[in-house]
Design a protein around this motif. Structure first.
Motif, PDB file in Angstrom:
ATOM      1  N   VAL A 108      11.186  34.333 -19.352  1.00 16.37           N
ATOM      2  CA  VAL A 108      12.636  34.510 -19.237  1.00 16.37           C
ATOM      3  C   VAL A 108      13.254  33.287 -18.557  1.00 16.37           C
ATOM      4  O   VAL A 108      14.277  32.754 -19.010  1.00 16.37           O
ATOM      5  CB  VAL A 108      12.959  35.791 -18.433  1.00 16.37           C
ATOM      6  N   VAL A 109      12.636  32.831 -17.477  1.00 18.12           N
ATOM      7  CA  VAL A 109      13.142  31.657 -16.751  1.00 18.12           C
ATOM      8  C   VAL A 109      13.113  30.416 -17.646  1.00 18.12           C
ATOM      9  O   VAL A 109      14.052  29.611 -17.647  1.00 18.12           O
ATOM     10  CB  VAL A 109      12.314  31.426 -15.469  1.00 18.12           C
ATOM     11  N   SER A 110      12.057  30.265 -18.448  1.00 22.14           N
ATOM     12  CA  SER A 110      11.961  29.097 -19.321  1.00 22.14           C
ATOM     13  C   SER A 110      13.072  29.096 -20.369  1.00 22.14           C
ATOM     14  O   SER A 110      13.585  28.040 -20.749  1.00 22.14           O
ATOM     15  CB  SER A 110      10.593  29.048 -20.008  1.00 22.14           C
ATOM     16  N   GLY A 111      13.453  30.279 -20.847  1.00 21.29           N
ATOM     17  CA  GLY A 111      14.554  30.371 -21.806  1.00 21.29           C
ATOM     18  C   GLY A 111      15.857  29.882 -21.204  1.00 21.29           C
ATOM     19  O   GLY A 111      16.641  29.185 -21.869  1.00 21.29           O
ATOM     20  N   LEU A 112      16.091  30.225 -19.944  1.00 19.32           N
ATOM     21  CA  LEU A 112      17.300  29.764 -19.249  1.00 19.32           C
ATOM     22  C   LEU A 112      17.278  28.247 -19.075  1.00 19.32           C
ATOM     23  O   LEU A 112      18.277  27.562 -19.314  1.00 19.32           O
ATOM     24  CB  LEU A 112      17.407  30.456 -17.891  1.00 19.32           C
ATOM     25  N   LEU A 113      16.133  27.705 -18.670  1.00 20.09           N
ATOM     26  CA  LEU A 113      16.022  26.256 -18.477  1.00 20.09           C
ATOM     27  C   LEU A 113      16.160  25.503 -19.797  1.00 20.09           C
ATOM     28  O   LEU A 113      16.750  24.417 -19.834  1.00 20.09           O
ATOM     29  CB  LEU A 113      14.671  25.931 -17.837  1.00 20.09           C
ATOM     30  N   MET A 114      15.641  26.096 -20.877  1.00 26.49           N
ATOM     31  CA  MET A 114      15.764  25.456 -22.183  1.00 26.49           C
ATOM     32  C   MET A 114      17.226  25.399 -22.624  1.00 26.49           C
ATOM     33  O   MET A 114      17.667  24.414 -23.231  1.00 26.49           O
ATOM     34  CB  MET A 114      14.927  26.228 -23.212  1.00 26.49           C
ATOM     35  N   TYR A 115      17.959  26.444 -22.308  1.00 26.80           N
ATOM     36  CA  TYR A 115      19.390  26.480 -22.636  1.00 26.80           C
ATOM     37  C   TYR A 115      20.133  25.350 -21.926  1.00 26.80           C
ATOM     38  O   TYR A 115      21.077  24.762 -22.474  1.00 26.80           O
ATOM     39  CB  TYR A 115      19.972  27.829 -22.217  1.00 26.80           C
ATOM     40  N   SER A 119      17.838  16.570 -21.893  1.00 23.70           N
ATOM     41  CA  SER A 119      17.055  15.372 -22.189  1.00 23.70           C
ATOM     42  C   SER A 119      15.681  15.786 -22.697  1.00 23.70           C
ATOM     43  O   SER A 119      15.265  16.947 -22.566  1.00 23.70           O
ATOM     44  CB  SER A 119      16.904  14.497 -20.940  1.00 23.70           C
ATOM     45  N   TYR A 120      14.971  14.839 -23.268  1.00 24.19           N
ATOM     46  CA  TYR A 120      13.618  15.095 -23.787  1.00 24.19           C
ATOM     47  C   TYR A 120      12.687  15.550 -22.659  1.00 24.19           C
ATOM     48  O   TYR A 120      11.882  16.471 -22.828  1.00 24.19           O
ATOM     49  CB  TYR A 120      13.096  13.820 -24.444  1.00 24.19           C
ATOM     50  N   ALA A 121      12.815  14.932 -21.487  1.00 25.70           N
ATOM     51  CA  ALA A 121      11.961  15.296 -20.348  1.00 25.70           C
ATOM     52  C   ALA A 121      12.258  16.708 -19.872  1.00 25.70           C
ATOM     53  O   ALA A 121      11.341  17.490 -19.569  1.00 25.70           O
ATOM     54  CB  ALA A 121      12.171  14.297 -19.208  1.00 25.70           C
ATOM     55  N   TYR A 122      13.555  17.062 -19.811  1.00 24.64           N
ATOM     56  CA  TYR A 122      13.973  18.401 -19.379  1.00 24.64           C
ATOM     57  C   TYR A 122      13.469  19.436 -20.391  1.00 24.64           C
ATOM     58  O   TYR A 122      12.945  20.499 -20.016  1.00 24.64           O
ATOM     59  CB  TYR A 122      15.496  18.435 -19.279  1.00 24.64           C
ATOM     60  N   LEU A 123      13.615  19.136 -21.663  1.00 25.78           N
ATOM     61  CA  LEU A 123      13.142  20.034 -22.714  1.00 25.78           C
ATOM     62  C   LEU A 123      11.625  20.235 -22.617  1.00 25.78           C
ATOM     63  O   LEU A 123      11.128  21.353 -22.726  1.00 25.78           O
ATOM     64  CB  LEU A 123      13.503  19.468 -24.087  1.00 25.78           C
ATOM     65  N   SER A 124      10.894  19.141 -22.400  1.00 27.49           N
ATOM     66  CA  SER A 124       9.439  19.220 -22.299  1.00 27.49           C
ATOM     67  C   SER A 124       9.023  20.091 -21.118  1.00 27.49           C
ATOM     68  O   SER A 124       8.091  20.888 -21.219  1.00 27.49           O
ATOM     69  CB  SER A 124       8.845  17.819 -22.138  1.00 27.49           C
ATOM     70  N   ALA A 125       9.726  19.939 -19.991  1.00 33.00           N
ATOM     71  CA  ALA A 125       9.415  20.744 -18.808  1.00 33.00           C
ATOM     72  C   ALA A 125       9.684  22.229 -19.068  1.00 33.00           C
ATOM     73  O   ALA A 125       8.907  23.097 -18.642  1.00 33.00           O
ATOM     74  CB  ALA A 125      10.234  20.261 -17.613  1.00 33.00           C
ATOM     75  N   SER A 126      10.771  22.525 -19.771  1.00 32.07           N
ATOM     76  CA  SER A 126      11.115  23.915 -20.084  1.00 32.07           C
ATOM     77  C   SER A 126      10.079  24.534 -21.013  1.00 32.07           C
ATOM     78  O   SER A 126       9.651  25.683 -20.819  1.00 32.07           O
ATOM     79  CB  SER A 126      12.498  23.978 -20.730  1.00 32.07           C
ATOM     80  N   TYR A 127       9.693  23.775 -22.027  1.00 31.02           N
ATOM     81  CA  TYR A 127       8.660  24.240 -22.955  1.00 31.02           C
ATOM     82  C   TYR A 127       7.329  24.414 -22.228  1.00 31.02           C
ATOM     83  O   TYR A 127       6.566  25.342 -22.514  1.00 31.02           O
ATOM     84  CB  TYR A 127       8.505  23.227 -24.097  1.00 31.02           C
ATOM     85  N   GLY A 189      23.380  27.591 -31.611  1.00 33.44           N
ATOM     86  CA  GLY A 189      22.405  26.508 -31.597  1.00 33.44           C
ATOM     87  C   GLY A 189      21.028  26.951 -31.141  1.00 33.44           C
ATOM     88  O   GLY A 189      20.791  28.115 -30.839  1.00 33.44           O
ATOM     89  N   TRP A 190      20.117  25.979 -31.070  1.00 39.02           N
ATOM     90  CA  TRP A 190      18.745  26.331 -30.700  1.00 39.02           C
ATOM     91  C   TRP A 190      18.634  26.696 -29.231  1.00 39.02           C
ATOM     92  O   TRP A 190      17.788  27.508 -28.841  1.00 39.02           O
ATOM     93  CB  TRP A 190      17.794  25.189 -31.049  1.00 39.02           C
ATOM     94  N   ARG A 191      19.505  26.130 -28.386  1.00 37.67           N
ATOM     95  CA  ARG A 191      19.458  26.469 -26.956  1.00 37.67           C
ATOM     96  C   ARG A 191      19.807  27.934 -26.720  1.00 37.67           C
ATOM     97  O   ARG A 191      19.082  28.656 -26.023  1.00 37.67           O
ATOM     98  CB  ARG A 191      20.418  25.567 -26.179  1.00 37.67           C
ATOM     99  N   GLY A 192      20.894  28.380 -27.296  1.00 37.91           N
ATOM    100  CA  GLY A 192      21.309  29.776 -27.130  1.00 37.91           C
ATOM    101  C   GLY A 192      20.317  30.735 -27.759  1.00 37.91           C
ATOM    102  O   GLY A 192      20.065  31.827 -27.238  1.00 37.91           O
ATOM    103  N   MET A 193      19.769  30.328 -28.905  1.00 34.97           N
ATOM    104  CA  MET A 193      18.787  31.172 -29.585  1.00 34.97           C
ATOM    105  C   MET A 193      17.567  31.399 -28.705  1.00 34.97           C
ATOM    106  O   MET A 193      17.083  32.524 -28.554  1.00 34.97           O
ATOM    107  CB  MET A 193      18.384  30.513 -30.906  1.00 34.97           C
ATOM    108  N   TYR A 194      17.066  30.325 -28.094  1.00 37.33           N
ATOM    109  CA  TYR A 194      15.909  30.455 -27.206  1.00 37.33           C
ATOM    110  C   TYR A 194      16.238  31.325 -25.990  1.00 37.33           C
ATOM    111  O   TYR A 194      15.408  32.127 -25.538  1.00 37.33           O
ATOM    112  CB  TYR A 194      15.427  29.078 -26.742  1.00 37.33           C
ATOM    113  N   LEU A 195      17.435  31.170 -25.444  1.00 35.24           N
ATOM    114  CA  LEU A 195      17.827  31.969 -24.280  1.00 35.24           C
ATOM    115  C   LEU A 195      17.791  33.459 -24.598  1.00 35.24           C
ATOM    116  O   LEU A 195      17.242  34.261 -23.834  1.00 35.24           O
ATOM    117  CB  LEU A 195      19.230  31.562 -23.819  1.00 35.24           C
ATOM    118  N   ILE A 196      18.358  33.825 -25.747  1.00 42.71           N
ATOM    119  CA  ILE A 196      18.413  35.244 -26.120  1.00 42.71           C
ATOM    120  C   ILE A 196      17.024  35.787 -26.443  1.00 42.71           C
ATOM    121  O   ILE A 196      16.626  36.857 -25.966  1.00 42.71           O
ATOM    122  CB  ILE A 196      19.360  35.443 -27.316  1.00 42.71           C
TER     123      ILE A 196
END
Length: 432
Positions: A108-115, A119-127, A189-196
């Motif tokens: 759940v926390v990773s979905g929020l961070l992905m939203y 940046s590529y680094a932030y996305l990688s950390a969330s994933y 978008g993909w950010r909101g989709m991942y969050l939900i």
């Protein structure tokens, strides 16, 4: 005398009531456990396979090449690997119940961070965090299933993993549709989709809090040690079988949509639809072929089915766009591999299933890191090799074919490893 008879009758009724209450409690707890296991695999399927339609969008947003994309998936698999390495110890310390709850919460926390990623680094950390949760969840669910399903193990393991196939079948279509939703004046978008989607991980926490998990709070001096397990040659063959099979399976979710879009010019919806068809076959195979694995044997089943998957994938590449359906049909062969290997571990190492699963899945995670990276590098290098002669579009298509051919090769290597395992176990009259 009459009073003695009344006391005896009352005692019998009391014991019957206690027995009934105990049985009802057991049944209720069993249903809670099944809800956690089946629900956990549903969530797992969503979190793993919504990335197919999202990856091209992420790639466009952050201007990533294929090697960077492969590195992203490999780095994420590293999170999965790290989680696998400590989940067994965590389970022994806090119990399988709280291990599962922590896993769901981290997703759940990773979905929020992905939203919020910018940046590529932030996305990688969330994933990376999401895959930490996935790794914990995979080990936890496997241990739970091994403890619960002591009869018809192959069928029940495949049934529980059927729910992974069920969510995987609809995940790409749902994700593709959700990314186009209009919300608050903009596109989800993909950010909101991942969050939900990752927020759904909150749901299995509810039955987890109420259920009593088998094995929690218990210790046993009879359990097999990691040292004794690692000395068994069959254990290393099982690692090879699972690694080749699962890397081939997971690579489809990450690369098939990309392949169909760039090699054949398909739309995202059409490519996502084919990935969903793959998971329909995948899901049906786990539902229907599970009892077959119990009948003909787990080792023989994996050997035959993985060979079928590899042949289908190679045939799809050779035939071209008209044979794209063969990519989906390959799901029939690849689907039962993971749950059936879990059944092999549960049966062969009944005194140390937790150790066997942790060791095997951790090394499988190492293979996943290497495999995802090699697929991306293969595509880029083959594309460069033919770039000067074939042109950009044609060289990309050849590179993608080489990358997907590598995925098909992994399925055949899974079958070859299983053949060696089959011969080894048969020679010792230890086939399962």
């Amino acid at each position: 005398m009459k009073r003695d008879e009344e006391r005896l009758s009352s005692s019998i009724r009391s014991r019957r009531r206690k027995s009934i209450v105990k049985e009802l409690t057991r049944i209720s707890n069993q249903w809670l456990l099944l809800t956690v296991v089946f629900g956990g695999f549903l969530i797992f399927g969503f979190s793993e396979n919504i990335k197919g339609p999202a990856i091209p969008r992420m790639q466009a947003d952050f201007h990533l090449n294929e090697t960077q994309l492969g590195l992203l998936l490999a780095f994420n698999s590293l999170g999965y690997l790290i989680a696998c390495s400590f989940t067994g110890a965590l389970t022994n310390r806090i119990g399988i119940k709280w291990t599962g709850i922590v896993a769901f919460g981290s997703m759940v926390v990773s979905g929020l961070l992905m939203y919020l990623s910018s940046s590529y680094a932030y996305l990688s950390a969330s994933y990376f965090l999401m895959y930490i949760g996935n790794g914990m969840l995979e080990i936890g669910l496997a241990i739970m299933a091994a403890r619960i399903f002591t009869k018809n193990t192959g069928a029940m393991m495949n049934l529980s993993h059927f729910f992974y196939g069920l969510s995987s079948a609809i995940a790409p279509i749902v994700a593709s549709s959700m990314m186009g939703w209009s919300l608050f004046g903009g596109e989800l978008g993909w950010r909101g989709m991942y969050l939900i989607m990752l927020s759904l991980s909150l749901l299995p926490i509810i039955p987890s809090l109420k259920a009593r998990f088998p094995g929690d709070g218990e210790t046993s001096a009879e359990r097999m040690t990691l040292k004794s397990f690692s000395r068994d040659p069959a254990a290393w063959l099982i690692v090879a079988v699972l690694s080749f099979g699962v890397v081939s399976e997971l690579a489809v979710g990450g690369w098939l949509v990309n392949y169909l879009e760039k090699a054949y010019g398909w739309s995202t919806d059409a490519a996502s639809g084919m990935l969903s068809v793959f998971f329909v076959f995948f899901m049906a195979a786990r539902l229907l072929l599970g009892p077959l694995t119990d009948k003909i044997g787990y080792t023989l089943s994996v050997m035959l089915l993985s060979a079928f998957s590899g042949i289908c994938s190679f045939a799809a590449i050779a035939v071209g766009e008209q044979g794209a359906i063969l990519f989906a049909i390959a799901g029939i062969g690849i689907a039962p591999i993971y749950p059936t290997v879990m059944a092999i571990l549960a049966k062969r190492y009944s005194r140390g299933t937790d150790t066997a699963i942790t060791f095997t899945v951790t090394l499988m995670g190492v293979a996943s890191v290497i495999g995802n990276l090699l697929i991306g590098v293969t595509i880029d290098e083959v594309q460069k090799l033919f770039g000067s002669d074939k042109g950009a579009e044609e060289s990309l298509r050849i590179g993608l074919q080489a990358g997907y051919g590598f995925i098909a090769l992994l399925a055949l290597l899974c079958s070859a490893s299983c053949l060696i395992l089959f011969c080894y176990l048969r020679k010792r009259n230890e086939l399962v």
